[in-house]
Enzyme design. Sequence first.
Site, short mmCIF file in Angstrom:
data_model
loop_
_atom_site.label_atom_id
_atom_site.label_comp_id
_atom_site.label_asym_id
_atom_site.label_seq_id
_atom_site.Cartn_x
_atom_site.Cartn_y
_atom_site.Cartn_z
N CYS A 8 0.85 -1.18 0.00
CA CYS A 8 0.00 0.00 0.00
C CYS A 8 0.89 1.23 0.00
O CYS A 8 1.87 1.29 0.74
CB CYS A 8 -0.89 -0.01 1.24
SG CYS A 8 -2.01 1.40 1.36
N HIS A 13 -9.11 -3.40 -2.42
CA HIS A 13 -8.16 -2.67 -1.57
C HIS A 13 -8.50 -1.18 -1.56
O HIS A 13 -8.56 -0.55 -0.50
CB HIS A 13 -6.74 -2.91 -2.10
CG HIS A 13 -5.67 -2.22 -1.34
ND1 HIS A 13 -4.77 -2.90 -0.54
CD2 HIS A 13 -5.32 -0.91 -1.25
CE1 HIS A 13 -3.93 -2.03 0.01
NE2 HIS A 13 -4.24 -0.81 -0.42
N GLU A 14 -8.73 -0.61 -2.75
CA GLU A 14 -9.01 0.83 -2.84
C GLU A 14 -10.37 1.17 -2.24
O GLU A 14 -10.52 2.19 -1.55
CB GLU A 14 -8.91 1.31 -4.28
CG GLU A 14 -7.54 1.12 -4.92
CD GLU A 14 -6.37 1.60 -4.08
OE1 GLU A 14 -6.50 2.59 -3.32
OE2 GLU A 14 -5.29 0.98 -4.16
N HIS A 64 -10.21 1.50 1.40
CA HIS A 64 -9.74 2.84 1.79
C HIS A 64 -10.90 3.83 1.84
O HIS A 64 -10.97 4.66 2.75
CB HIS A 64 -8.70 3.36 0.79
CG HIS A 64 -7.30 2.96 1.07
ND1 HIS A 64 -6.63 3.30 2.22
CD2 HIS A 64 -6.41 2.25 0.32
CE1 HIS A 64 -5.40 2.81 2.18
NE2 HIS A 64 -5.23 2.17 1.03
#
Length: 192
Positions: A108, A150-151, A154
Amino acid sequence: MSLRIVHYNDPVLRRKGEKITAFDKALSQLAKEMLATMQEAAGIGLAAQQIGRPVQLCVVDLRRAEIDFTWELDGAKPPLDLIMPMIITNPEITPDRETDVYLVEEGCLSFPKIRGDVPRPDAITVRYQDEHGTPHTLHCDGLLARCIQHEVDHLNGVLFIDRMEKKTRAAIDADVKTLAKITRAAAKLNPA
């Protein structure tokens, strides 16, 4: 123009992003700057929280990836160069019912030099809007599915370390704590 990527322990990384409602020049410019920042940092994805903006916006570009994945956008399979880079706003992810969950190493940009195995579903469907507000449905697997998950994590204030198994997290805990101290010290030197 390259933007500053915030590192772990910055509170903005834990903030759920606000829904994008204005699909205007300012959004297009922000997305363009995020893409430039991501590419300069040799990343494949970047969320708005990582540049200090808690909104539902992320960018992804896997054109240089050497790992196979499949995709179908709005019921078609356009060439990768036509869909990348992707600008994704207001995403909603649904894992495929029959998909396997794989443990794969992730990194990351907000955790420089820290990597660890993260379990994620291999195939997903994501409904989102592009930078113009046009709705899309993307079905994908492999690296593209992992990167988008993953994004989108966030965008919801969830970090990849939160998804790690205890054993994996314990192995990198000292590095994570060191990064947190560095981030706190930098914040004291350069208050916003």
